[in-house]
Design a protein around this motif. Structure first.
Motif, PDB file in Angstrom:
ATOM      1  N   MET A   1       0.843  -1.197   0.000  1.00 39.16           N
ATOM      2  CA  MET A   1       0.000   0.000   0.000  1.00 39.16           C
ATOM      3  C   MET A   1       0.887   1.258   0.000  1.00 39.16           C
ATOM      4  O   MET A   1       1.991   1.220   0.489  1.00 39.16           O
ATOM      5  N   GLY A   2       0.418   2.343  -0.582  1.00 39.67           N
ATOM      6  CA  GLY A   2       1.211   3.567  -0.553  1.00 39.67           C
ATOM      7  C   GLY A   2       1.496   4.092  -1.939  1.00 39.67           C
ATOM      8  O   GLY A   2       1.135   3.476  -2.925  1.00 39.67           O
ATOM      9  N   ILE A   3       2.145   5.241  -1.975  1.00 38.48           N
ATOM     10  CA  ILE A   3       2.424   5.872  -3.261  1.00 38.48           C
ATOM     11  C   ILE A   3       3.921   5.902  -3.484  1.00 38.48           C
ATOM     12  O   ILE A   3       4.687   5.830  -2.540  1.00 38.48           O
ATOM     13  N   LYS A   4       4.299   5.987  -4.758  1.00 40.47           N
ATOM     14  CA  LYS A   4       5.728   5.958  -5.081  1.00 40.47           C
ATOM     15  C   LYS A   4       6.268   7.386  -5.178  1.00 40.47           C
ATOM     16  O   LYS A   4       5.563   8.293  -5.575  1.00 40.47           O
ATOM     17  N   ILE A   5       7.552   7.550  -4.837  1.00 40.50           N
ATOM     18  CA  ILE A   5       8.129   8.881  -5.021  1.00 40.50           C
ATOM     19  C   ILE A   5       8.993   8.862  -6.270  1.00 40.50           C
ATOM     20  O   ILE A   5       9.436   7.806  -6.709  1.00 40.50           O
ATOM     21  N   GLN A   6       9.211  10.037  -6.815  1.00 41.28           N
ATOM     22  CA  GLN A   6      10.056  10.137  -7.993  1.00 41.28           C
ATOM     23  C   GLN A   6      11.407  10.687  -7.585  1.00 41.28           C
ATOM     24  O   GLN A   6      11.503  11.752  -6.972  1.00 41.28           O
ATOM     25  N   ILE A   7      12.452   9.910  -7.891  1.00 41.24           N
ATOM     26  CA  ILE A   7      13.807  10.381  -7.598  1.00 41.24           C
ATOM     27  C   ILE A   7      14.417  10.785  -8.934  1.00 41.24           C
ATOM     28  O   ILE A   7      14.871   9.946  -9.702  1.00 41.24           O
ATOM     29  N   THR A   8      14.354  12.068  -9.256  1.00 34.44           N
ATOM     30  CA  THR A   8      14.850  12.544 -10.557  1.00 34.44           C
ATOM     31  C   THR A   8      16.262  13.103 -10.402  1.00 34.44           C
ATOM     32  O   THR A   8      16.707  13.422  -9.289  1.00 34.44           O
ATOM     33  N   GLU A   9      16.945  13.235 -11.557  1.00 35.60           N
ATOM     34  CA  GLU A   9      18.288  13.833 -11.563  1.00 35.60           C
ATOM     35  C   GLU A   9      18.250  15.225 -10.936  1.00 35.60           C
ATOM     36  O   GLU A   9      19.145  15.619 -10.195  1.00 35.60           O
ATOM     37  N   GLU A  10      17.205  15.946 -11.274  1.00 37.24           N
ATOM     38  CA  GLU A  10      17.086  17.326 -10.782  1.00 37.24           C
ATOM     39  C   GLU A  10      16.998  17.355  -9.246  1.00 37.24           C
ATOM     40  O   GLU A  10      17.663  18.156  -8.588  1.00 37.24           O
ATOM     41  N   LYS A  11      16.207  16.449  -8.710  1.00 39.79           N
ATOM     42  CA  LYS A  11      16.069  16.400  -7.248  1.00 39.79           C
ATOM     43  C   LYS A  11      17.372  15.949  -6.592  1.00 39.79           C
ATOM     44  O   LYS A  11      17.762  16.464  -5.541  1.00 39.79           O
ATOM     45  N   LEU A  12      18.048  14.998  -7.243  1.00 42.06           N
ATOM     46  CA  LEU A  12      19.330  14.547  -6.682  1.00 42.06           C
ATOM     47  C   LEU A  12      20.362  15.672  -6.702  1.00 42.06           C
ATOM     48  O   LEU A  12      21.174  15.801  -5.786  1.00 42.06           O
ATOM     49  N   ALA A  13      20.313  16.490  -7.758  1.00 42.99           N
ATOM     50  CA  ALA A  13      21.245  17.627  -7.836  1.00 42.99           C
ATOM     51  C   ALA A  13      20.976  18.607  -6.696  1.00 42.99           C
ATOM     52  O   ALA A  13      21.902  19.156  -6.088  1.00 42.99           O
ATOM     53  N   LYS A  14      19.697  18.803  -6.398  1.00 46.69           N
ATOM     54  CA  LYS A  14      19.346  19.707  -5.284  1.00 46.69           C
ATOM     55  C   LYS A  14      19.859  19.156  -3.965  1.00 46.69           C
ATOM     56  O   LYS A  14      20.341  19.907  -3.114  1.00 46.69           O
ATOM     57  N   LEU A  15      19.743  17.844  -3.799  1.00 49.17           N
ATOM     58  CA  LEU A  15      20.222  17.218  -2.562  1.00 49.17           C
ATOM     59  C   LEU A  15      21.743  17.375  -2.453  1.00 49.17           C
ATOM     60  O   LEU A  15      22.264  17.707  -1.381  1.00 49.17           O
ATOM     61  N   SER A  16      22.457  17.172  -3.561  1.00 49.23           N
ATOM     62  CA  SER A  16      23.915  17.339  -3.544  1.00 49.23           C
ATOM     63  C   SER A  16      24.284  18.763  -3.148  1.00 49.23           C
ATOM     64  O   SER A  16      25.188  18.982  -2.346  1.00 49.23           O
ATOM     65  N   ALA A  17      23.567  19.725  -3.745  1.00 51.17           N
ATOM     66  CA  ALA A  17      23.862  21.138  -3.443  1.00 51.17           C
ATOM     67  C   ALA A  17      23.624  21.397  -1.959  1.00 51.17           C
ATOM     68  O   ALA A  17      24.399  22.104  -1.300  1.00 51.17           O
ATOM     69  N   SER A  18      22.552  20.816  -1.417  1.00 53.00           N
ATOM     70  CA  SER A  18      22.243  21.007  -0.001  1.00 53.00           C
ATOM     71  C   SER A  18      23.364  20.430   0.863  1.00 53.00           C
ATOM     72  O   SER A  18      23.806  21.062   1.836  1.00 53.00           O
ATOM     73  N   MET A  19      23.852  19.240   0.500  1.00 54.51           N
ATOM     74  CA  MET A  19      24.918  18.621   1.310  1.00 54.51           C
ATOM     75  C   MET A  19      26.192  19.449   1.236  1.00 54.51           C
ATOM     76  O   MET A  19      26.854  19.669   2.249  1.00 54.51           O
ATOM     77  N   GLU A  20      26.531  19.937   0.034  1.00 53.40           N
ATOM     78  CA  GLU A  20      27.747  20.754  -0.106  1.00 53.40           C
ATOM     79  C   GLU A  20      27.650  22.000   0.763  1.00 53.40           C
ATOM     80  O   GLU A  20      28.588  22.380   1.456  1.00 53.40           O
ATOM     81  N   LYS A  21      26.491  22.624   0.734  1.00 55.06           N
ATOM     82  CA  LYS A  21      26.283  23.867   1.500  1.00 55.06           C
ATOM     83  C   LYS A  21      26.331  23.564   3.004  1.00 55.06           C
ATOM     84  O   LYS A  21      27.025  24.246   3.760  1.00 55.06           O
ATOM     85  N   ASN A  22      25.630  22.516   3.422  1.00 53.47           N
ATOM     86  CA  ASN A  22      25.535  22.226   4.860  1.00 53.47           C
ATOM     87  C   ASN A  22      26.835  21.678   5.447  1.00 53.47           C
ATOM     88  O   ASN A  22      27.089  21.825   6.644  1.00 53.47           O
ATOM     89  N   LYS A  23      27.646  21.051   4.587  1.00 53.08           N
ATOM     90  CA  LYS A  23      28.920  20.498   5.080  1.00 53.08           C
ATOM     91  C   LYS A  23      29.862  21.583   5.586  1.00 53.08           C
ATOM     92  O   LYS A  23      30.772  21.312   6.355  1.00 53.08           O
ATOM     93  N   LEU A  24      29.630  22.804   5.124  1.00 46.28           N
ATOM     94  CA  LEU A  24      30.498  23.908   5.533  1.00 46.28           C
ATOM     95  C   LEU A  24      30.189  24.360   6.957  1.00 46.28           C
ATOM     96  O   LEU A  24      30.934  25.130   7.545  1.00 46.28           O
ATOM     97  N   LYS A  25      29.042  23.911   7.486  1.00 40.89           N
ATOM     98  CA  LYS A  25      28.629  24.358   8.828  1.00 40.89           C
ATOM     99  C   LYS A  25      28.746  23.200   9.823  1.00 40.89           C
ATOM    100  O   LYS A  25      28.726  22.038   9.427  1.00 40.89           O
ATOM    101  N   PRO A  26      28.783  23.530  11.116  1.00 38.80           N
ATOM    102  CA  PRO A  26      28.741  22.444  12.100  1.00 38.80           C
ATOM    103  C   PRO A  26      27.345  21.812  12.089  1.00 38.80           C
ATOM    104  O   PRO A  26      26.357  22.499  11.865  1.00 38.80           O
ATOM    105  N   GLY A  27      27.267  20.531  12.336  1.00 33.98           N
ATOM    106  CA  GLY A  27      25.961  19.842  12.404  1.00 33.98           C
ATOM    107  C   GLY A  27      25.211  19.849  11.088  1.00 33.98           C
ATOM    108  O   GLY A  27      24.083  20.353  11.033  1.00 33.98           O
TER     109      GLY A  27
END
Ligand code: FES
Length: 162
Positions: free
Chosen positions: A1-27
């Motif tokens: 039961m449930g719905i599927k999510i879409q993992i697109t290149e665009e969304k993965l790129a956003k996640l990478s950008a978020s990790m790069e940005k957040n890695k510069l900060k503590p926590g």
């Protein structure tokens, strides 16, 4: 039961950008998880693995955080999210009966999302509104002193609105 999510290149790129940005900060973990939740609508295990690699954390730790905090979810949530508080104050005032009423009406168990993606039913811990017990929230709106009748009315309203 449930719905599927879409993992697109665009969304993965956003996640990478978020990790790069957040890695510069503590926590960096919590802000990255918040971003991941809003990018994908949930944080399934495949996304947890990507975050674990990107932030050099263990999957066990990430999974623990995702499953502990109510604002993260492993599965996609429906358009309407119904939370029934099963904290002590609400429980002693009959919140299990409310959860059962929603379960009957929506044909869902706690933690499930309907196939059509319209409803998610969840049981939660205390949400800090014990004076209003038993408490439910529907799409972040709080309903205090709830009754089984109110639960049925809410489902009818949601159905009429969809
Ligand atoms: S126990 Fe339900 S709001 Fe506190």
């Amino acid at each position: 039961m449930g719905i599927k999510i879409q993992i697109t290149e665009e969304k993965l790129a956003k996640l990478s950008a978020s990790m790069e940005k957040n890695k510069l900060k503590p926590g960096p973990l919590m802000p990255t998880l918040h971003d991941a939740q809003s990018i994908f609508g949930c944080i399934p295990i495949e996304i947890q693995k990507i975050i674990a690699e990107g932030l050099n954390e263990s999957i066990a730790k990430i999974n623990g955080v995702v499953t502990f905090y109510g604002n993260f979810s492993v599965e996609p949530k429906g358009e309407n999210v119904i939370n029934v508080c099963l904290g002590t104050a609400c429980y002693v005032r009959g919140s299990q009966g409310l959860l059962d009423a929603f379960s009957d009406e929506l044909k869902l168990k706690a933690g499930q999302t309907s196939e059509d993606g319209k409803y998610t039913l969840q049981a939660t811990r205390c949400i800090g509104a014990c004076g209003l017990a038993p408490v439910i929230t529907v799409n972040n709106q709080v309903y205090g002193n709830s009754t089984v009748q109110k639960a049925k009315e809410i489902v009818a309203q949601l159905r009429n609105a969809s």
